[in-house]
Write a protein that holds these residues in place. Structure first.
Motif, PDB file in Angstrom:
ATOM      1  N   ASP A   1      -3.089  -0.264  11.929  1.00 22.17           N
ATOM      2  CA  ASP A   1      -2.980   0.038  10.519  1.00 22.17           C
ATOM      3  C   ASP A   1      -4.062   0.288   9.865  1.00 22.17           C
ATOM      4  O   ASP A   1      -5.049  -0.274   9.758  1.00 22.17           O
ATOM      5  N   PRO A   2      -3.818   1.639   8.904  1.00 21.69           N
ATOM      6  CA  PRO A   2      -4.929   2.157   8.531  1.00 21.69           C
ATOM      7  C   PRO A   2      -5.414   1.596   7.416  1.00 21.69           C
ATOM      8  O   PRO A   2      -6.561   1.798   6.789  1.00 21.69           O
ATOM      9  N   ARG A   3      -4.387   0.781   6.765  1.00 22.79           N
ATOM     10  CA  ARG A   3      -4.896  -0.160   5.763  1.00 22.79           C
ATOM     11  C   ARG A   3      -6.125  -1.284   5.867  1.00 22.79           C
ATOM     12  O   ARG A   3      -6.821  -1.590   5.031  1.00 22.79           O
ATOM     13  N   THR A   4      -5.667  -1.845   7.128  1.00 27.45           N
ATOM     14  CA  THR A   4      -6.397  -3.080   7.249  1.00 27.45           C
ATOM     15  C   THR A   4      -7.445  -2.954   8.670  1.00 27.45           C
ATOM     16  O   THR A   4      -8.175  -3.863   8.684  1.00 27.45           O
ATOM     17  N   GLY A   5      -7.077  -1.904   9.381  1.00 26.62           N
ATOM     18  CA  GLY A   5      -7.919  -1.752  10.639  1.00 26.62           C
ATOM     19  C   GLY A   5      -7.365  -2.797  11.813  1.00 26.62           C
ATOM     20  O   GLY A   5      -7.906  -2.697  12.876  1.00 26.62           O
ATOM     21  N   ASN A   6      -6.183  -3.390  11.499  1.00 27.76           N
ATOM     22  CA  ASN A   6      -5.571  -4.396  12.419  1.00 27.76           C
ATOM     23  C   ASN A   6      -4.298  -4.027  13.128  1.00 27.76           C
ATOM     24  O   ASN A   6      -4.058  -2.813  12.877  1.00 27.76           O
ATOM     25  N   TRP A   7      -4.051  -4.716  14.085  1.00 26.42           N
ATOM     26  CA  TRP A   7      -2.864  -4.330  14.930  1.00 26.42           C
ATOM     27  C   TRP A   7      -1.672  -5.377  14.615  1.00 26.42           C
ATOM     28  O   TRP A   7      -2.421  -6.530  14.389  1.00 26.42           O
ATOM     29  N   SER A   8      -0.573  -5.368  14.860  1.00 30.79           N
ATOM     30  CA  SER A   8       0.550  -6.256  14.583  1.00 30.79           C
ATOM     31  C   SER A   8       0.570  -7.006  15.920  1.00 30.79           C
ATOM     32  O   SER A   8       0.091  -6.924  16.955  1.00 30.79           O
ATOM     33  N   TYR A   9       1.272  -8.313  15.831  1.00 28.50           N
ATOM     34  CA  TYR A   9       1.335  -9.137  17.195  1.00 28.50           C
ATOM     35  C   TYR A   9       2.482  -8.295  17.893  1.00 28.50           C
ATOM     36  O   TYR A   9       2.215  -8.621  18.943  1.00 28.50           O
ATOM     37  N   SER A  10       3.447  -7.998  17.509  1.00 31.34           N
ATOM     38  CA  SER A  10       4.409  -7.422  18.327  1.00 31.34           C
ATOM     39  C   SER A  10       4.525  -5.952  18.235  1.00 31.34           C
ATOM     40  O   SER A  10       4.372  -5.315  17.358  1.00 31.34           O
ATOM     41  N   GLY A  11       4.525  -5.340  19.511  1.00 30.09           N
ATOM     42  CA  GLY A  11       4.789  -3.987  19.656  1.00 30.09           C
ATOM     43  C   GLY A  11       3.692  -3.031  19.614  1.00 30.09           C
ATOM     44  O   GLY A  11       2.350  -3.633  19.001  1.00 30.09           O
ATOM     45  N   GLY A  12       3.806  -1.946  19.894  1.00 29.94           N
ATOM     46  CA  GLY A  12       2.627  -0.873  19.689  1.00 29.94           C
ATOM     47  C   GLY A  12       2.992   0.380  18.908  1.00 29.94           C
ATOM     48  O   GLY A  12       2.600   1.358  19.312  1.00 29.94           O
ATOM     49  N   MET A  13       4.021   0.154  18.152  1.00 30.68           N
ATOM     50  CA  MET A  13       4.368   1.454  17.289  1.00 30.68           C
ATOM     51  C   MET A  13       3.379   1.691  15.899  1.00 30.68           C
ATOM     52  O   MET A  13       2.873   0.592  15.637  1.00 30.68           O
ATOM     53  N   PRO A  14       3.104   2.836  15.750  1.00 30.22           N
ATOM     54  CA  PRO A  14       2.281   3.039  14.519  1.00 30.22           C
ATOM     55  C   PRO A  14       2.807   2.537  13.252  1.00 30.22           C
ATOM     56  O   PRO A  14       4.289   2.409  12.990  1.00 30.22           O
ATOM     57  N   GLY A  15       1.971   2.255  12.358  1.00 28.30           N
ATOM     58  CA  GLY A  15       2.539   2.124  10.992  1.00 28.30           C
ATOM     59  C   GLY A  15       1.936   0.752  10.437  1.00 28.30           C
ATOM     60  O   GLY A  15       1.127   0.213  11.345  1.00 28.30           O
ATOM     61  N   PRO A  16       2.071   0.364   9.248  1.00 28.67           N
ATOM     62  CA  PRO A  16       1.747  -1.114   8.705  1.00 28.67           C
ATOM     63  C   PRO A  16       1.958  -1.972   9.830  1.00 28.67           C
ATOM     64  O   PRO A  16       2.941  -2.272  10.398  1.00 28.67           O
ATOM     65  N   ALA A  17       0.619  -3.069  10.066  1.00 33.07           N
ATOM     66  CA  ALA A  17       0.769  -3.757  11.034  1.00 33.07           C
ATOM     67  C   ALA A  17       1.548  -5.083  10.540  1.00 33.07           C
ATOM     68  O   ALA A  17       1.366  -5.595   9.473  1.00 33.07           O
ATOM     69  N   GLY A  18       2.374  -6.008  11.430  1.00 39.77           N
ATOM     70  CA  GLY A  18       3.047  -7.157  11.073  1.00 39.77           C
ATOM     71  C   GLY A  18       4.234  -6.856  10.412  1.00 39.77           C
ATOM     72  O   GLY A  18       4.914  -5.721   9.999  1.00 39.77           O
ATOM     73  N   VAL A  19       5.116  -8.222  10.184  1.00 45.57           N
ATOM     74  CA  VAL A  19       6.473  -7.770   9.656  1.00 45.57           C
ATOM     75  C   VAL A  19       6.225  -7.735   8.105  1.00 45.57           C
ATOM     76  O   VAL A  19       5.579  -8.336   7.417  1.00 45.57           O
TER      77      VAL A  19
END
Length: 638
Positions: free
Chosen positions: A242-260
């Motif tokens: 996630d370019p806004r936070t530098g983080n990654w979501s819990y689920s999946g590896g798709m680009p875009g904002p991390a998290g639900v």
């Protein structure tokens, strides 16, 4: 069994105190005492008759996983391999390794056997790596299962054939060759996976993935063919930050904002991504060293016959070795830099709000011991004393020491059970470095360490669009309509409004308590929660349903609530009960796509086959997939 939450309320005040930057940190003597008490408590569970451990294995029903974590903690704390508890753990892990197919279990068995360091275990390590390799999704991650259930016949064949006498050690420090029967087994796993159509990654998550990453890297030095697997790991985390936070979501590896819903992932997901990126940096270092290897030296000229020769010049002292040139940062370094910047800011947010790094929230990677061990691994691998100007070990060890129970265990800091929490705490206090070759290569990488630590440009400049409120503090207050006074809905409302240790306690109670009201509460909570809380509620519900009898599970598979059907499908897979295959086939045509994906995941886990459907498939494709599954099952029954 030890109580999981008996002392939570009494500890919360102490945890808030140690979260203050001005509070005194734990001294080395206090840390040593905590380590001694913690390791004694862990050993006690395996020194008793039967060596059954704590009886509270609750890391997503990971069976032998907690035993492996305990063994790793004991070895990292300096317990000798001939200690009775370690010998009990070793025997159990070696026996269980042949039958494991869940990602956490497979990865942890591999990690323990690697750390044990017995060459006789190398074929088994290669076998476990083969399961992880075949279990990687198209998105470069892992879900709960690596492959279908391991039959008794296959396990016996593996036990009889994976002997070290056929293993050829590599020359000049190179990895050993792949055991011939592991190679055959790996080919069979690939054939089983691909039969019936192309593999489609379902439901992978960065929690399973970060455990698999460490195990995959460890297996590399044992001759496992993991380079393509590592390529996909690097691609996953390069493309999904996630370019806004530098983080990654819990689920999946798709680009875009991390998290639900655009919310950032938990703090642990920073660590999962950084571990994935560490493998990319280490392999880049391998390539650099290979490219800079000196050319073969020409033959030295013959020395003069007489040292008194006036033209003889004795050789001068050797020049000191040149330091590697600082390489220009590439895209990998920017990903790492953003992640460290975001992680440091998130930790600072938690401390400023009085939450500290260990709150007992149990929100799967937010303020729990799971997060602290994730943080410790990143700190050690990258060689960081501070992250975001925060001495992560000082503040983390202080919180851990202050929250230890009188019996030497930890019951605060997550809903994973006493044994798992205690192992996480001991591993953190030890500064455990399980993948030493990974940390050596990452730390020798000549690229600017400022890029890795985020100490070059200001973190706030790197992440100008970062949300100001951390996800751990953004707990929505939900009042669910409840005109009939439904007790399950009331409990779900209480869960959704809970914060900190209250959330962990209520979630664990609903997972473990008897009565249908708790099942309903978890289903309603999962339906209305977001982000990591949704994932935690879903996981708790699936764990709860794992205890149900087959007849009860069949009822749940037909429930009107989507979350119940989904959790019941996953529970069938986690129980590894093939009697449920016909029930899961019927769910392939479910109207809700999340239920279909869960049913498909369960069928893949139980059968090792994949007849679809693809995610989001229309009704006609679902029907066709169900027909294919039925035809396959009819043949299997003959």
């Amino acid at each position: 069994m030890f109580s999981k939450f008996a002392r939570v309320a009494g500890l919360c005040g102490a945890l808030l105190v140690v979260s203050s930057p001005a509070a005194p940190g734990a001294t080395p003597k206090e840390i040593d005492r905590a380590l001694k008490a913690g390791t004694d408590a862990l050993k006690s569970g395996y020194n008793q008759k039967g060596g059954a451990g704590f009886g509270s294995a609750n890391l997503a029903n990971h069976g032998v996983g907690p035993t492996c974590l305990t063994g790793l903690a004991l070895l990292e704390a300096g317990t000798p391999i001939d200690d009775p508890a370690v010998k009990t753990i070793t025997a159990r892990v070696r026996d269980a390794a042949y039958t494991q197919n869940q990602t956490y279990q497979v990865a942890l068995c591999l990690m323990y056997l690697d750390r044990l360091g017995d060459a006789a275990d190398v074929p088994v390590i290669q076998m476990l790596a083969a399961r992880l390799i075949v279990g990687q999704t198209a998105g470069g991650g892992w879900t709960y299962q690596t492959c279908g259930g391991v039959s008794a016949e296959t396990a016996t064949w593996l036990k009889n054939n994976l002997q070290p006498n056929q293993l050829v050690a590599g020359a000049n420090g190179k990895p050993p060759k792949l055991h011939p029967d592991v190679e055959k087994y790996g080919q069979a796993l690939v054939a089983d996976r691909t039969q019936g159509g192309a593999t489609v990654g379902f439901g992978d998550d960065n929690s399973n993935t970060q455990f698999a990453i460490i195990a995959i890297w460890m297996s590399r030095k044992h001759g496992a063919p993991v380079e393509d697997t590592l390529d996909r790991i690097e691609k996953r985390f390069m493309g999904s930050q996630d370019p806004r936070t530098g983080n990654w979501s819990y689920s999946g590896g798709m680009p875009g904002p991390a998290g639900v819903g655009g919310m950032p992932g938990s703090p642990s997901m920073y660590c999962a991504g950084l571990l994935g990126m560490a493998t990319g940096l280490a392999r880049r270092e391998d390539r650099r060293l290979k490219s800079e290897a000196p050319a073969p030296k020409p033959e030295a000229p013959a020395k003069p016959d007489k040292p008194t020769d006036p033209f003889y010049n004795p050789p001068a002292g050797k020049d000191p070795p040149k330091k590697p040139a600082r390489a220009a940062p590439d895209a990998r370094d920017l990903v790492v830099q953003l992640a460290f910047a975001g992680l440091g800011l998130t930790m600072g947010d938690q401390i400023q709000k009085g939450q500290g790094l260990l709150t007992g929230s149990g929100a799967h990677g937010t303020g729990d011991l799971y997060f602290l061990w994730s943080l410790e691994r990143v700190g050690v691998v990258y060689g960081m004393d501070k992250i975001g100007k925060i001495d992560w070990y000082d503040i983390g060890s202080t919180a851990i020491v202050r929250s230890q129970g009188a019996d030497g265990t930890w019951t605060v800091g997550g809903s994973y059970g006493t044994e798992v929490n205690t192992a996480f705490a001991v591993l953190f206090l030890c500064r455990s470095n399980l993948a030493r070759d990974l940390s050596n290569k990452v730390q020798k990488d000549p690229t600017s360490t400022e890029m890795k630590a985020g100490t070059g440009p200001a973190a706030t400049d790197l992440l100008p669009n970062r949300p100001t409120t951390p996800v751990s503090a953004a707990v929505p207050v939900v009042n669910l309509p409840n005109p009939t006074g439904d007790e399950g809905v009331a409990l779900a409302s209480k869960l959704l409004k809970a914060s900190g240790s209250d959330w962990a306690k209520l979630l664990a109670e609903s997972r473990d308590a008897k009565g249908t009201v708790h099942t309903r509460a978890l289903a309603v909570t999962a339906a209305h929660a977001d982000g990591d809380r949704k994932a935690a509620a879903r996981e708790a519900l699936a764990e709860r349903l794992c205890r149900m009898a087959p007849a009860t599970l069949r009822t749940m598979l037909k429930a009107s609530e989507v979350e119940l059907r989904r959790a019941a499908a996953l529970a069938c897979a986690m129980k590894d009960d093939k009697e449920h295959i016909p029930d899961l086939i019927e769910l392939i045509t479910d109207a809700d796509d999340s239920v279909v994906r869960a049913a498909k995941a369960g069928l893949k886990s139980l059968s090792g086959k994949d007849f679809g459907p693809a995610s989001g498939a229309p009704a006609a494709q679902k029907a066709a997939a169900a027909t294919a599954w039925r035809e396959w099952y009819a043949k299997e029954k003959k």
